[in-house]
Design a protein around this motif. Structure first.
Motif, short mmCIF file in Angstrom:
data_model
loop_
_atom_site.label_atom_id
_atom_site.label_comp_id
_atom_site.label_asym_id
_atom_site.label_seq_id
_atom_site.Cartn_x
_atom_site.Cartn_y
_atom_site.Cartn_z
N GLN A 93 0.82 -1.22 0.00
CA GLN A 93 0.00 0.00 0.00
C GLN A 93 0.86 1.27 0.00
N ASN A 94 2.00 1.18 -0.68
CA ASN A 94 2.90 2.33 -0.82
C ASN A 94 3.37 2.90 0.52
N ARG A 95 3.39 2.07 1.54
CA ARG A 95 3.78 2.55 2.87
C ARG A 95 5.27 2.42 3.16
N ILE A 96 5.98 1.82 2.24
CA ILE A 96 7.43 1.65 2.45
C ILE A 96 8.20 2.32 1.32
N GLU A 97 9.45 2.65 1.61
CA GLU A 97 10.34 3.16 0.57
C GLU A 97 10.91 1.96 -0.17
N LEU A 98 10.94 2.05 -1.48
CA LEU A 98 11.46 0.96 -2.30
C LEU A 98 12.77 1.39 -2.95
N ILE A 99 13.82 0.63 -2.66
CA ILE A 99 15.16 0.91 -3.17
C ILE A 99 15.55 -0.22 -4.12
N LYS A 100 15.82 0.11 -5.37
CA LYS A 100 16.22 -0.92 -6.35
C LYS A 100 17.71 -0.79 -6.62
N VAL A 101 18.40 -1.91 -6.49
CA VAL A 101 19.85 -1.95 -6.64
C VAL A 101 20.24 -2.32 -8.07
N PHE A 102 21.27 -1.64 -8.56
CA PHE A 102 21.88 -1.97 -9.84
C PHE A 102 23.39 -2.03 -9.63
N SER A 103 24.00 -3.09 -10.15
CA SER A 103 25.44 -3.31 -9.93
C SER A 103 26.25 -2.81 -11.12
N ILE A 104 27.37 -2.19 -10.81
CA ILE A 104 28.23 -1.56 -11.83
C ILE A 104 29.66 -2.01 -11.61
N LEU A 105 30.40 -2.16 -12.71
CA LEU A 105 31.83 -2.39 -12.60
C LEU A 105 32.57 -1.29 -13.38
N ASP A 106 32.75 -1.48 -14.65
CA ASP A 106 33.47 -0.49 -15.45
C ASP A 106 32.56 0.35 -16.34
N ASP A 107 31.35 -0.17 -16.61
CA ASP A 107 30.39 0.59 -17.41
C ASP A 107 28.98 0.15 -17.04
N PHE A 108 28.00 0.86 -17.57
CA PHE A 108 26.62 0.55 -17.22
C PHE A 108 25.69 1.17 -18.24
N ASN A 109 24.64 0.43 -18.62
CA ASN A 109 23.64 0.93 -19.54
C ASN A 109 22.51 1.58 -18.73
N PHE A 110 22.53 2.88 -18.61
CA PHE A 110 21.56 3.58 -17.79
C PHE A 110 20.15 3.53 -18.37
N ASP A 111 20.00 3.08 -19.59
CA ASP A 111 18.66 2.98 -20.19
C ASP A 111 17.76 2.03 -19.40
N VAL A 112 18.37 1.07 -18.70
CA VAL A 112 17.56 0.09 -17.96
C VAL A 112 16.83 0.73 -16.78
N LEU A 113 17.25 1.91 -16.37
CA LEU A 113 16.66 2.55 -15.19
C LEU A 113 15.29 3.16 -15.46
N LYS A 114 15.09 3.63 -16.68
CA LYS A 114 13.91 4.43 -17.00
C LYS A 114 12.59 3.79 -16.56
N PRO A 115 12.35 2.51 -16.86
CA PRO A 115 11.06 1.91 -16.48
C PRO A 115 10.85 1.84 -14.96
N TYR A 116 11.95 1.86 -14.20
CA TYR A 116 11.84 1.73 -12.74
C TYR A 116 11.57 3.08 -12.05
N GLU A 117 11.76 4.16 -12.76
CA GLU A 117 11.70 5.48 -12.11
C GLU A 117 10.36 5.76 -11.45
N SER A 118 9.29 5.32 -12.07
CA SER A 118 7.96 5.66 -11.55
C SER A 118 7.54 4.79 -10.36
N VAL A 119 8.22 3.68 -10.14
CA VAL A 119 7.79 2.76 -9.08
C VAL A 119 8.76 2.70 -7.91
N CYS A 120 10.03 3.06 -8.14
CA CYS A 120 11.02 2.99 -7.06
C CYS A 120 11.26 4.38 -6.48
#
Length: 207
Positions: A93-120
């Motif tokens: 019921q949206n009562r908690i903060e939701l933190i989504k983890v993404f792991s990075i080493l030397d590079d990262f495709n930030f495009d994968v984040l966009k769909p998560y922005e509205s829910v996390c």
């Protein structure tokens, strides 16, 4: 700058670290972790947000842990989908903060984040390693210069007292860094934290 201390395990140490007054305290509910928490969280100051850390867990199990331990935040450290995050938020019921983890080493495709922005509520960037977290190594923070979002995030991965100078430098940038997340660099053994060192980083993070 907010401070999250993750990987707490032992009741007496939890109380001791609670006196440091971090903003978040993380409890890992992934059985394969050396910091796996399977006890009762002792009373800690109400200002500290109790955070449950999960890795590809079922929604029902996460909801049950949130209710049992009265968690204020959930950190998803696996391959959880946008649909999963959406259903979890709904169940809680949206009562908690939701933190989504993404792991990075030397590079990262930030495009994968966009769909998560509205829910996390927050992202967390950690170092890609053998384990989902607690590997004690940093990733190349220069990768974050390409961060395209305004979504606040936690900076994690091998942060200790020796890294604070570099942390302070990246904080001076325009990146929306919300908090730093510390774990293994402050341990006497897995799950047992050095409260004196944590007091020092609490002071540094408040500057």
């Amino acid at each position: 700058m907010k401070l999250k201390i993750c990987g707490m395990k032992y009741p007496d140490n939890i109380i001791e670290v609670g006196a440091v007054l971090p903003d978040y305290m993380g409890f890992i509910f992934w059985e394969k972790s050396a910091r796996f928490f399977d006890g009762v969280i002792p009373p800690i100051p109400e200002s500290i947000k109790k955070t449950g850390v999960f890795v590809d867990e079922t929604i029902d199990t996460i909801v049950a842990k949130v209710q049992k331990h009265k968690l204020q935040a959930v950190q998803l450290h696996g391959k959880e989908t946008v649909a999963f995050c959406t259903e979890l938020k709904s169940k809680l019921q949206n009562r908690i903060e939701l933190i989504k983890v993404f792991s990075i080493l030397d590079d990262f495709n930030f495009d994968v984040l966009k769909p998560y922005e509205s829910v996390c509520d927050y992202f967390l960037f950690d170092t890609k390693g053998k384990l989902p977290g607690g590997n004690g190594t940093t990733f190349d923070w220069k990768v974050l210069q390409n961060y395209p979002s305004s979504k606040p995030f936690f900076l994690s991965g091998g942060i200790g007292l020796n890294e604070m100078e570099a942390v302070n430098e990246i904080i001076k940038t325009n990146l929306p860094i919300y908090a730093i997340d510390v774990n293994s660099k402050f341990e006497i053994e897995p799950g047992l934290k050095n409260s004196n060192d944590l007091r020092r980083i609490r002071e540094l993070s408040l500057q």
